[in-house]
Design a protein around this motif. Structure first.
Motif, PDB file in Angstrom:
ATOM      1  N   THR A  45       0.850  -1.209   0.000  1.00 54.75           N
ATOM      2  CA  THR A  45       0.000   0.000   0.000  1.00 54.75           C
ATOM      3  C   THR A  45       0.881   1.252   0.000  1.00 54.75           C
ATOM      4  OG1 THR A  45      -0.133  -0.145   2.412  1.00 54.75           O
ATOM      5  CG2 THR A  45      -2.010  -1.028   1.148  1.00 54.75           C
ATOM      6  N   GLY A  46       2.148   1.066  -0.127  1.00 55.55           N
ATOM      7  CA  GLY A  46       3.087   2.206  -0.195  1.00 55.55           C
ATOM      8  C   GLY A  46       3.167   2.756  -1.610  1.00 55.55           C
ATOM      9  N   TYR A  47       4.076   3.712  -1.789  1.00 52.71           N
ATOM     10  CA  TYR A  47       4.151   4.448  -3.068  1.00 52.71           C
ATOM     11  C   TYR A  47       4.536   3.514  -4.218  1.00 52.71           C
ATOM     12  CZ  TYR A  47       6.206   7.866  -6.383  1.00 52.71           C
ATOM     13  OH  TYR A  47       6.539   8.604  -7.509  1.00 52.71           O
ATOM     14  N   ILE A  48       5.726   2.939  -4.163  1.00 50.71           N
ATOM     15  CA  ILE A  48       6.163   2.088  -5.273  1.00 50.71           C
ATOM     16  C   ILE A  48       5.421   0.759  -5.232  1.00 50.71           C
ATOM     17  CG2 ILE A  48       8.180   1.035  -6.392  1.00 50.71           C
ATOM     18  CD1 ILE A  48       9.840   3.233  -4.874  1.00 50.71           C
ATOM     19  N   GLY A  49       5.136   0.279  -4.019  1.00 54.67           N
ATOM     20  CA  GLY A  49       4.411  -0.988  -3.863  1.00 54.67           C
ATOM     21  C   GLY A  49       3.053  -0.965  -4.541  1.00 54.67           C
ATOM     22  N   SER A  50       2.289   0.096  -4.324  1.00 51.79           N
ATOM     23  CA  SER A  50       0.929   0.142  -4.896  1.00 51.79           C
ATOM     24  C   SER A  50       0.971   0.195  -6.427  1.00 51.79           C
ATOM     25  CB  SER A  50       0.166   1.351  -4.347  1.00 51.79           C
ATOM     26  OG  SER A  50       0.877   2.552  -4.612  1.00 51.79           O
ATOM     27  N   HIS A  51       1.931   0.926  -6.959  1.00 54.02           N
ATOM     28  CA  HIS A  51       2.043   0.993  -8.433  1.00 54.02           C
ATOM     29  C   HIS A  51       2.470  -0.363  -9.004  1.00 54.02           C
ATOM     30  CE1 HIS A  51       1.950   5.329  -7.585  1.00 54.02           C
ATOM     31  NE2 HIS A  51       1.597   5.477  -8.831  1.00 54.02           N
ATOM     32  N   THR A  52       3.269  -1.095  -8.230  1.00 49.62           N
ATOM     33  CA  THR A  52       3.700  -2.427  -8.679  1.00 49.62           C
ATOM     34  C   THR A  52       2.550  -3.420  -8.608  1.00 49.62           C
ATOM     35  OG1 THR A  52       5.961  -1.967  -7.941  1.00 49.62           O
ATOM     36  CG2 THR A  52       5.377  -4.285  -8.266  1.00 49.62           C
ATOM     37  N   VAL A  53       1.723  -3.320  -7.553  1.00 50.67           N
ATOM     38  CA  VAL A  53       0.535  -4.190  -7.445  1.00 50.67           C
ATOM     39  C   VAL A  53      -0.362  -3.991  -8.662  1.00 50.67           C
ATOM     40  CG1 VAL A  53      -1.601  -4.584  -6.142  1.00 50.67           C
ATOM     41  CG2 VAL A  53       0.574  -4.372  -4.915  1.00 50.67           C
ATOM     42  N   VAL A  54      -0.568  -2.748  -9.062  1.00 53.79           N
ATOM     43  CA  VAL A  54      -1.400  -2.452 -10.254  1.00 53.79           C
ATOM     44  C   VAL A  54      -0.821  -3.134 -11.489  1.00 53.79           C
ATOM     45  CG1 VAL A  54      -1.988  -0.605 -11.894  1.00 53.79           C
ATOM     46  CG2 VAL A  54      -2.426  -0.295  -9.436  1.00 53.79           C
ATOM     47  N   GLU A  55       0.464  -3.011 -11.697  1.00 60.02           N
ATOM     48  CA  GLU A  55       1.068  -3.600 -12.915  1.00 60.02           C
ATOM     49  C   GLU A  55       1.035  -5.126 -12.857  1.00 60.02           C
ATOM     50  OE1 GLU A  55       1.104   0.016 -14.220  1.00 60.02           O
ATOM     51  OE2 GLU A  55       1.579  -1.730 -15.477  1.00 60.02           O
ATOM     52  N   LEU A  56       1.206  -5.706 -11.679  1.00 63.55           N
ATOM     53  CA  LEU A  56       1.119  -7.179 -11.542  1.00 63.55           C
ATOM     54  C   LEU A  56      -0.297  -7.654 -11.886  1.00 63.55           C
ATOM     55  CD1 LEU A  56       3.031  -7.698  -8.159  1.00 63.55           C
ATOM     56  CD2 LEU A  56       3.679  -8.762 -10.353  1.00 63.55           C
ATOM     57  N   MET A  57      -1.292  -6.959 -11.350  1.00 63.46           N
ATOM     58  CA  MET A  57      -2.683  -7.378 -11.591  1.00 63.46           C
ATOM     59  C   MET A  57      -3.062  -7.162 -13.051  1.00 63.46           C
ATOM     60  SD  MET A  57      -4.369  -6.061  -8.015  1.00 63.46           S
ATOM     61  CE  MET A  57      -5.923  -6.962  -8.126  1.00 63.46           C
ATOM     62  N   ASN A  58      -2.540  -6.086 -13.651  1.00 63.35           N
ATOM     63  CA  ASN A  58      -2.790  -5.862 -15.081  1.00 63.35           C
ATOM     64  C   ASN A  58      -2.209  -7.003 -15.924  1.00 63.35           C
ATOM     65  OD1 ASN A  58      -4.099  -3.477 -14.607  1.00 63.35           O
ATOM     66  ND2 ASN A  58      -2.337  -2.145 -15.118  1.00 63.35           N
ATOM     67  N   GLU A  59      -1.169  -7.646 -15.395  1.00 67.09           N
ATOM     68  CA  GLU A  59      -0.529  -8.756 -16.127  1.00 67.09           C
ATOM     69  C   GLU A  59      -1.158 -10.108 -15.759  1.00 67.09           C
ATOM     70  OE1 GLU A  59       1.376  -7.015 -18.735  1.00 67.09           O
ATOM     71  OE2 GLU A  59       2.338  -8.973 -18.434  1.00 67.09           O
ATOM     72  N   GLY A  60      -2.242 -10.067 -14.979  1.00 69.85           N
ATOM     73  CA  GLY A  60      -2.970 -11.312 -14.680  1.00 69.85           C
ATOM     74  C   GLY A  60      -2.542 -12.031 -13.412  1.00 69.85           C
ATOM     75  N   PHE A  61      -1.614 -11.438 -12.670  1.00 65.96           N
ATOM     76  CA  PHE A  61      -1.222 -12.076 -11.409  1.00 65.96           C
ATOM     77  C   PHE A  61      -2.262 -11.780 -10.324  1.00 65.96           C
ATOM     78  CE2 PHE A  61       2.876 -13.797 -12.313  1.00 65.96           C
ATOM     79  CZ  PHE A  61       3.454 -12.985 -13.276  1.00 65.96           C
ATOM     80  N   ASP A  62      -2.420 -12.743  -9.383  1.00 62.89           N
ATOM     81  CA  ASP A  62      -3.166 -12.439  -8.156  1.00 62.89           C
ATOM     82  C   ASP A  62      -2.152 -11.932  -7.141  1.00 62.89           C
ATOM     83  OD1 ASP A  62      -5.570 -13.340  -9.214  1.00 62.89           O
ATOM     84  OD2 ASP A  62      -5.082 -15.429  -8.731  1.00 62.89           O
ATOM     85  N   VAL A  63      -2.573 -10.985  -6.321  1.00 66.74           N
ATOM     86  CA  VAL A  63      -1.630 -10.357  -5.396  1.00 66.74           C
ATOM     87  C   VAL A  63      -2.159 -10.400  -3.969  1.00 66.74           C
ATOM     88  CG1 VAL A  63      -0.553  -8.144  -4.731  1.00 66.74           C
ATOM     89  CG2 VAL A  63      -0.684  -8.799  -7.155  1.00 66.74           C
ATOM     90  N   ILE A 110      22.613  16.780  -9.289  1.00 71.58           N
ATOM     91  CA  ILE A 110      22.035  15.983 -10.373  1.00 71.58           C
ATOM     92  C   ILE A 110      21.620  14.605  -9.864  1.00 71.58           C
ATOM     93  CG2 ILE A 110      22.654  14.766 -12.519  1.00 71.58           C
ATOM     94  CD1 ILE A 110      24.277  17.261 -13.301  1.00 71.58           C
ATOM     95  N   ARG A 111      20.414  14.181 -10.298  1.00 73.34           N
ATOM     96  CA  ARG A 111      19.895  12.860  -9.955  1.00 73.34           C
ATOM     97  C   ARG A 111      19.257  12.226 -11.192  1.00 73.34           C
ATOM     98  NH1 ARG A 111      22.319  14.197  -6.211  1.00 73.34           N
ATOM     99  NH2 ARG A 111      21.860  14.080  -3.960  1.00 73.34           N
ATOM    100  N   ASP A 112      18.938  10.935 -11.088  1.00 75.42           N
ATOM    101  CA  ASP A 112      18.293  10.208 -12.193  1.00 75.42           C
ATOM    102  C   ASP A 112      16.849   9.954 -11.761  1.00 75.42           C
ATOM    103  OD1 ASP A 112      19.340   7.342 -14.196  1.00 75.42           O
ATOM    104  OD2 ASP A 112      17.354   8.268 -13.959  1.00 75.42           O
ATOM    105  N   TYR A 113      15.924  10.770 -12.305  1.00 77.72           N
ATOM    106  CA  TYR A 113      14.522  10.707 -11.867  1.00 77.72           C
ATOM    107  C   TYR A 113      13.757   9.738 -12.768  1.00 77.72           C
ATOM    108  CZ  TYR A 113      15.809  14.770  -9.103  1.00 77.72           C
ATOM    109  OH  TYR A 113      16.423  15.611  -8.199  1.00 77.72           O
ATOM    110  N   ILE A 114      13.217   8.672 -12.165  1.00 79.58           N
ATOM    111  CA  ILE A 114      12.561   7.638 -12.957  1.00 79.58           C
ATOM    112  C   ILE A 114      11.077   7.561 -12.600  1.00 79.58           C
ATOM    113  CG2 ILE A 114      13.453   5.925 -11.286  1.00 79.58           C
ATOM    114  CD1 ILE A 114      13.199   3.849 -13.585  1.00 79.58           C
ATOM    115  N   ASN A 115      10.238   7.447 -13.634  1.00 77.58           N
ATOM    116  CA  ASN A 115       8.792   7.379 -13.438  1.00 77.58           C
ATOM    117  C   ASN A 115       8.415   6.125 -12.648  1.00 77.58           C
ATOM    118  OD1 ASN A 115       6.016   6.336 -14.294  1.00 77.58           O
ATOM    119  ND2 ASN A 115       5.953   8.472 -14.947  1.00 77.58           N
ATOM    120  N   VAL A 116       7.543   6.275 -11.687  1.00 75.86           N
ATOM    121  CA  VAL A 116       7.203   5.164 -10.783  1.00 75.86           C
ATOM    122  C   VAL A 116       6.498   4.026 -11.524  1.00 75.86           C
ATOM    123  CG1 VAL A 116       4.979   6.179 -10.093  1.00 75.86           C
ATOM    124  CG2 VAL A 116       6.207   4.643  -8.511  1.00 75.86           C
ATOM    125  N   VAL A 117       5.763   4.318 -12.601  1.00 76.60           N
ATOM    126  CA  VAL A 117       5.104   3.241 -13.365  1.00 76.60           C
ATOM    127  C   VAL A 117       6.157   2.455 -14.154  1.00 76.60           C
ATOM    128  CG1 VAL A 117       3.430   2.718 -15.198  1.00 76.60           C
ATOM    129  CG2 VAL A 117       2.903   4.474 -13.488  1.00 76.60           C
TER     130      VAL A 117
END
Ligand code: WQD
Length: 342
Positions: free
Chosen positions: A11-29, A233-240
């Protein structure tokens, strides 16, 4: 193929976005989260986006017995993605024992559960902080690990070592450590995003809260660095984009495609951006003005760090695709949504 994936800190920031992508790929989470740094309402956002609700178990991974009982109930976990950890650099300096206990005991309980219940695959949320101030740029996975500047960063280094030693002792275990650079932005639906509690430490949420009027002005920490505009300087990467790399990593392990039992990948865009470039890109992307003031450097900050992404591109077949402007726009859309701004 195994369909059930355990996401700790889901339910955290990167975790929640990862759960969405896993479920979109047909995984149960199934998510384990103690909600110490996130809200249960994130589950509603995930359900609205994917049309399904993940299983949810609320408990603290430092509770060894609860972890053991979890694996007694959920017998079909094909892989684990472990996000659950405290992650505020500054707080870790003030409260080192809280960070070492939480971040390391939770990991060890999880690994013990994997060993006891034959769960073989682990994706670990690591960080580019393990590189400290790199000697060479861009940073490759072979760059030397530097003494960390914070207990938080040190917990990531120690965690990688604990995982490595556990894998050596249990040949069926495999792990992939993903070293994130700077995750920013939000899901394009604006239904999930970063929910910093209190004053944000990180740059982009501070920018969006300044633009929405919650903060008076952004303080830019130093413009006397040896960079093109003096700001760091940093490397900013989109969370999705980052979330998708976790799905690819899970699939790689389930398909037995890993080249060794412990693989490490940098997850960045391969491009460095300065603080002022982020500020100007935000203004251009959103049309919002932004109050900021140059102040002194922040203790512990590095001058420049950005990723060499060749290994992840070649081995995972993954690369960051969402532009910086679209990413900053998504951060602003999310900010407006949670503040009920038009
Ligand atoms: C980025 C740049 C600041 C705030 C940290 C953790 C790292 C990861 C991401 C967890 C720096 C400048 C910031 C502000 C500013 N977290 N800045 N004014 O420090 O690169 O990385 O967060 O995994 O592990 O170390 O990210 O967003 O705090 O700072 O000028 O109000 O923005 O000095 O140059 P950082 P950040």
């Amino acid at each position: 193929m195994h369909k059930l994936i355990l996401v700790t800190g889901g339910t955290g920031y990167i975790g929640s976005h990862t759960v969405v992508e896993l479920m979109n790929e047909g995984f149960d989470v199934v998510i384990i989260d103690n909600l110490s740094n996130s809200e249960k309402s994130v589950l509603d956002g995930i359900a609205k986006i994917t049309g399904r609700r993940p299983y949810f178990e609320q408990f603290d991974l430092c509770d060894k017995e609860r972890v053991h009982n979890f694996f007694k109930i959920y017998r079909k976990v094909g892989a684990i993605i472990h996000f659950a950890a405290y992650k505020a650099v500054g707080e870790s300096v003030e409260k080192p024992l809280m960070y070492y206990q939480n971040n390391l005991i939770s990991l060890m309980n999880l690994l013990q559960g994997m060993v006891d219940f034959n769960v073989h695959n682990l994706v670990f949320s690591s960080s580019c902080t393990v590189y400290g101030e790199p000697d060479e740029l861009p940073v490759t996975e072979k760059a030397p690990i530097k003494l960390s500047t914070s207990p938080y960063g040190n917990t990531k280094q120690i965690a990688e070592e604990i995982i490595s030693d556990t894998i050596k002792a249990h040949e069926l275990l495999k792990a992939i450590a993903l070293r994130y650079f700077n995750p920013i932005g939000a899901h394009p639906s604006a239904l999930i995003g970063e929910l910093p509690i209190g004053v944000p430490n990180n740059l982009v949420p501070f920018i969006t809260q300044t633009a929405s009027g919650i903060r008076d002005e952004l303080k830019v920490f130093g413009n006397d660095y040896n960079t093109h505009d003096g700001t760091a300087i940093r490397d900013y990467i989109n969370v999705v984009d980052l979330a998708k790399a976790h799905v690819v990593s899970v699939k790689r392990m389930l398909a037995e495609k890993t080249k060794s039992n412990f693989e490490i990948f940098n997850l960045g865009t391969g491009k460095g951006s300065s603080v002022l470039e982020i500020v100007n890109s935000f203004k251009k992307a959103t049309g919002r003005d932004l109050n900021y003031k140059i102040v002194g450097r922040r203790e512990g900050d590095t001058e420049a760090v950005y990723a060499d992404t060749k290994l992840a591109n070649e081995e995972l077949g993954w690369k960051a695709e969402i532009s910086l402007e679209d990413t900053l726009k998504s951060a602003w859309e999310w900010e407006k949504n949670i503040r009920n701004l038009k």
